[in-house]
Scaffold this active site. Structure first.
Site, mmCIF file in Angstrom:
data_model
loop_
_atom_site.group_PDB
_atom_site.id
_atom_site.type_symbol
_atom_site.label_atom_id
_atom_site.label_comp_id
_atom_site.label_asym_id
_atom_site.label_seq_id
_atom_site.Cartn_x
_atom_site.Cartn_y
_atom_site.Cartn_z
ATOM 1 N N SER A 135 -31.604 -12.943 0.620
ATOM 2 C CA SER A 135 -30.816 -14.020 0.051
ATOM 3 C C SER A 135 -31.695 -15.254 0.054
ATOM 4 O O SER A 135 -32.766 -15.254 0.647
ATOM 5 C CB SER A 135 -29.567 -14.247 0.906
ATOM 6 O OG SER A 135 -28.760 -15.243 0.353
ATOM 7 N N THR B 22 -22.435 -16.002 1.871
ATOM 8 C CA THR B 22 -22.437 -15.505 3.249
ATOM 9 C C THR B 22 -21.233 -16.001 4.030
ATOM 10 O O THR B 22 -20.594 -15.228 4.754
ATOM 11 C CB THR B 22 -23.733 -15.933 3.964
ATOM 12 O OG1 THR B 22 -24.842 -15.562 3.158
ATOM 13 C CG2 THR B 22 -23.849 -15.269 5.320
ATOM 14 N N CYS C 154 -37.442 2.298 -5.204
ATOM 15 C CA CYS C 154 -36.147 1.621 -5.270
ATOM 16 C C CYS C 154 -35.949 0.656 -4.119
ATOM 17 O O CYS C 154 -36.252 0.995 -2.963
ATOM 18 C CB CYS C 154 -35.036 2.667 -5.269
ATOM 19 S SG CYS C 154 -33.380 1.982 -5.407
ATOM 20 N N CYS D 211 -31.253 -2.657 -5.204
ATOM 21 C CA CYS D 211 -30.681 -3.905 -5.694
ATOM 22 C C CYS D 211 -29.417 -3.681 -6.504
ATOM 23 O O CYS D 211 -28.635 -4.599 -6.685
ATOM 24 C CB CYS D 211 -31.702 -4.685 -6.505
ATOM 25 S SG CYS D 211 -31.981 -4.067 -8.162
ATOM 26 N N CYS E 228 -29.557 -1.503 -11.870
ATOM 27 C CA CYS E 228 -29.513 -0.439 -12.885
ATOM 28 C C CYS E 228 -28.088 0.052 -13.094
ATOM 29 O O CYS E 228 -27.634 0.265 -14.220
ATOM 30 C CB CYS E 228 -30.426 0.716 -12.509
ATOM 31 S SG CYS E 228 -30.119 1.419 -10.875
#
Lengths: 644, 257
Positions: A145, A426, A613, A616, A619
């Site tokens: 983040s 958060t 990968c 995230c 896709c």
């Protein structure tokens, strides 16, 4: 596999509880076969685990109940299946354990819920079992983040966080908003929500690591390195718990020497805290129709790097946000630069995944953004330490689904509480976890609790609506959708300026997120190719160098975790119509269209480099054919983020 | 009926997949906030011990007790828990915050061996952080025990073991009496996953702690690291047009002629 056709049959036979599948409409759960033959085979292969299996045999009572309600006669097919499958270690009975609450995901929401549950139990001196599973090898390893943390929820959860050593060491001191043109950085006023007085610039990964330690101290059983891959259901359709995935399968799903069956956690309440676009959560949406009353979720992709910069350039506590170049007016996007202290700089770009041009390459946009004179100056003489990316929620209030279902609830970004104007999720994620914990604890410990009757956390949703989460999100709900006019970013900035500074969301209207991101892409022939500059290797980098900085690793020879629903669609559709956008929106170079050696000359095929990968989820979100299904790989795999 | 006690030595090191950096002072590799795990060769060692135990149980010719030991700071206990989760019976933590070099570790292990009296000690051939490849050999020297290093295959006999070793010239098979030292090489076995039920059970297995100082051993470091630097960045290659060009470049640019 024959079992898939069985699922098809059982799906149609409503309420007929065939011995091999538990609930009719669930395609995700294959109940373990309870034959003595199976157990014996399992014993031969996994000697030490047999002891637990026999006790589990006694523990899992749902199967006996299943047989009692079975209304169909076993067929000849079933007998044959029994013969085939009894020797198959991948179908062996799983060890099952009972707990009060199981939490999927060890991020801010999951850990806050876990800590709150144990705080409540410890205050009453009550025995209360909380189990948390996390797919990363270590708590915090998959966390990424900006980040500027608003400590509001932390102050409520652990008021003495400073004494306990929380890594909130750099207060935010100065806020700057800028509009970038190709050569200049023009200062702009910013909405009041973006003032960061009282907030801290943190590495969220380190913060989550610390939260993990607090959870363990409070008595939570934290199991990193174990991925929840399956939702378990009771016969009445309520959520029974989760199962972790089998490990030690090769890429053809055949068991290797090290094969170990996953295990099941049965809980009175299961909390799903998977983060943005959770892989189990998306199944829950379909299972319980949780998205019937809300807008589709919209997303952005956040790509960032952490640099060690020249000490002369470091201004600890400085928070900079920028819009404009290189993002064009019709694409939502913004950048951030946070001076973390100790000569560390966190910088990144968020691009809205509702972009229309299939030739847009978010990673390359970020790399070329770094060449802006303002940014380049900061980075010169420095060293890039870390890189990563993650999808984030942008939908806001309108896209929040129903938060609870029999047996569980959704917390954190998997539901979607991120405040896009503050660019913070958060604190709201943590608060949602805490509220779910209160609700679940009350339900489980209440006198009215009945074993066998699923817990429905209706009051959790009400608590969220009554809390400051809702108030915050309501205030800014119209800002992001206001970018979807032909005026593009200009219109959005103007409207948002007025709304945030003057109206504060007190408007009778609510704009809606009408279109899911994956439907926004234009066909390639109507789109303009973008000529991205080559990386110079000093300020900007090629994709594979960046991927090596994520520390991502997946055990070799395991099933590819990125599943295509139809293996012809990538070439037939994505490549043909959109010129293969997956080769551009993946920030880790997983998808590549390469020459098809085994097909006719000149044809291509999609190569999936699943090893790269970084989890995230872009896709799964942006594929215009919605053909890519992101599933969880073996626990422990994925990025190894530090400082992010 | 043989009852074996196998001592397995393990070390907590920076995880093999982590991209390491040199710290700001140039004195050591950065280890703060970096993922650590059990040294891969020690995982192989733990796996081998457990396989021996399982083989004895299966053929009903004996029993074995697998004891894992680790010398290091408090976090070394995580490594021990992993070994217990794989199937070891009990663990010993030799606690020390000092920089323990191979000779010190060998001396500490000797003290543990004298307490536990194992029939064999299994170590990884080297740790992936310092690549010393010394501890097993030094321990054998201190104990005056036979050593079989770089093992790729082990067969237990009656009070002896036959070990196939990977050596520079190829493969060598030796037979040694027990007790002996064994160090593992990569091809010995594939370590098993620690399953979640086993991790939960491991929490209840005994873990004893001794302070290094209490073992009465001199663990002062003998070597001092003066400097650590990253290797120089690889330069791109160059194409040359002719032999004269090559000679000129070798003489004037690479300065090797």
């Amino acid at each position: 596999m024959s079992s898939l056709s069985q699922l098809g049959r059982s799906a149609r036979a409503i309420n007929a509880n065939l011995p091999r599948a538990s609930v009719a409409r669930v395609a995700t759960n294959i109940a373990p076969r309870r034959t003595l033959l199976t157990l014996a085979t399992a014993a031969r292969r996994q000697g030490a685990v047999l002891a637990q299996k026999t006790s589990a045999f006694n523990k899992t009572t749902s199967q006996t109940a299943l047989r009692a309600f079975s209304t169909s006669l076993p067929s000849l097919d079933d007998a044959e299946e029994a013969e085939e499958e009894s020797d198959d270690p991948t179908k062996a009975e799983r060890y099952a354990d009972e707990t009060d609450v199981v939490i999927v995901g060890g991020g801010p929401a999951g850990l806050s819920a876990a800590i709150k549950l144990k705080q409540l139990a410890n205050a009453e001196g009550r025995e209360f079992r909380v189990v948390l599973v996390e797919k990363a090898g270590e708590i915090g390893a998959h966390t990424l983040s900006g980040a500027v943390l608003e400590p509001r929820a932390l102050n409520e959860l652990i008021p003495d966080w400073k004494e306990k050593g929380a890594p909130l060491n750099q207060p935010a001191l100065e806020d700057h908003m800028k509009f970038f043109t190709k050569n200049y950085a023009i200062p702009l006023p910013h909405p009041p929500q973006m003032t960061n007085t009282g907030n801290y610039i943190v590495s969220l990964s380190n913060y989550v690591k610390w939260l993990g330690e607090q959870a363990e101290e409070a008595g939570v059983e934290v199991f990193p390195g174990f991925a929840a891959s399956e939702i378990l259901y009771n016969e009445d359709g309520s959520v029974k718990g989760i199962a972790t995935n089998d490990v030690g399968l090769d890429k053809n799903f055949q068991p290797k020497e090290e094969f170990e069956r996953g295990m099941e956690f049965h809980a009175k309440v299961t909390l799903f805290a998977e983060g943005c676009h959770g892989s189990l959560t998306k199944k829950l949406f379909r299972q319980f129709n949780l998205r019937d009353e809300c807008d589709p979720q919209t997303y952005g992709i956040g790509i960032k790097e952490v640099w060690k910069i020249d000490p002369k350039k470091s201004k600890p506590g400085t928070v900079v946000h920028a819009m404009g170049w290189p993002i064009d007016n019709s694409t939502y996007g913004g950048a951030f630069i946070y001076h973390m202290g100790e000569d560390m700089l966190s910088l990144g770009l968020v691009v809205g995944l509702d972009y229309e041009n299939p030739y847009l390459h978010p990673y390359k946009e970020f790399q070329r953004w770094k060449h802006h004179p303002y940014v380049k100056d900061l980075l010169e003489g420095g060293e890039c330490l870390s890189y990563g990316a993650r999808a984030i929620n942008e939908g806001g209030l309108q896209s929040i689904p129903k938060l609870y279902f029999p047996g569980g609830a959704l917390i954190g970004c998997t539901a979607g509480f991120l405040n896009l104007i503050k660019i913070k999720g958060t604190h709201t994620a943590m608060k949602s976890g805490m509220l779910a914990a209160e609700s679940a604890y009350a339900a489980i410990t209440s006198d009215k609790y009945e074993e066998g009757k699923p817990i429905v956390l209706e009051d959790f949703e009400q608590k969220v609506k009554d809390s400051w989460i809702w108030k915050e999100l309501k205030e800014i709900r119209n800002c992001r959708p206001s970018f979807h006019t032909p005026l593009g970013n200009l219109g959005g900035v103007l409207y948002s300026g007025i709304d945030t500074i003057l109206l504060k969301g007190r408007t009778p209207w609510t704009f809606h997120n009408t279109t899911p991101d994956h439907e926004r892409l234009r066909v390639a022939t109507n789109a303009q190719k973008i000529d991205y500059p080559k990386p110079d290797g000093v300020i900007s980098f090629d994709l594979l160098t960046s991927v090596s900085r994520t520390g991502t690793n997946h055990a070799e020879n395991q099933p590819v975790h990125l599943r295509l629903k139809d293996k012809d669609v990538p070439v037939e559709r994505n490549l043909k119509i959109y010129d293969g956008p997956e080769g551009r929106f993946c920030p880790a170079g997983v998808y590549e269209f390469v020459e098809n050696e085994s097909g006719p000359a000149g044809t291509k095929r999609l190569q999936i480099n699943s090893q790269n990968c970084i989890h995230c989820k872009t896709c799964d979100i942006k594929d215009p054919s919605q053909n890519i299904d992101w599933t969880v790989p073996e626990g422990g795999g994925g990025p190894q983020y530090s400082y992010t | 009926m043989s009852n074996l006690r196998i001592l397995v030595a393990t070390k907590r090191v920076v995880d093999y997949a982590v991209k390491i950096r040199v710290n700001a002072a140039g004195s050591a590799v950065e280890t703060a906030n970096v993922k650590h795990s059990m040294n891969p060769f020690d995982e192989i060692g733990t796996e081998q011990a457990i396989q021996i135990k399982e083989a004895l149980a299966k053929s009903k010719t004996g029993t074995a007790e697998v004891v894992v030991v680790s010398c290091g700071p408090a976090k070394a206990q995580e490594t021990l828990r992993t070994a217990l989760a794989m199937g070891a019976d009990r663990a010993i933590h030799v606690d020390s915050e000092e920089d323990l070099q191979p000779l010190a570790v060998a001396k500490l292990l000797k003290a543990v061996v004298e307490k536990e009296k194992p029939d064999m000690v299994i170590l990884g051939k080297q740790a992936i952080d310092d690549d010393s490849n010394q501890t097993g050999q030094m321990l054998a020297g201190l104990l005056n025990w036979p050593q079989a290093t770089f093992a790729s295959k082990v067969e237990l006999g009656d009070k002896s073991m036959t070990v196939t070793r990977e050596v520079d010239g190829g493969v060598e098979t030796i037979k040694t009496p027990l007790p002996a030292i064994l160090t593992t090489d990569l091809r010995l076995n594939v370590p098993r996953y620690a399953s979640l039920p086993n991790i939960m059970k491991a929490k209840k297995k005994p873990l004893a702690k001794f302070a290094a100082a209490d073992l009465g051993v001199d663990i002062k470091p003998r070597l001092q690291t003066l400097k650590i630097a990253e290797p120089p960045k690889r330069q791109g290659g160059k194409l040359v047009e002719s032999v004269d060009d090559l000679v000129d470049k070798l003489k004037n640019e690479a300065k090797v002629l």
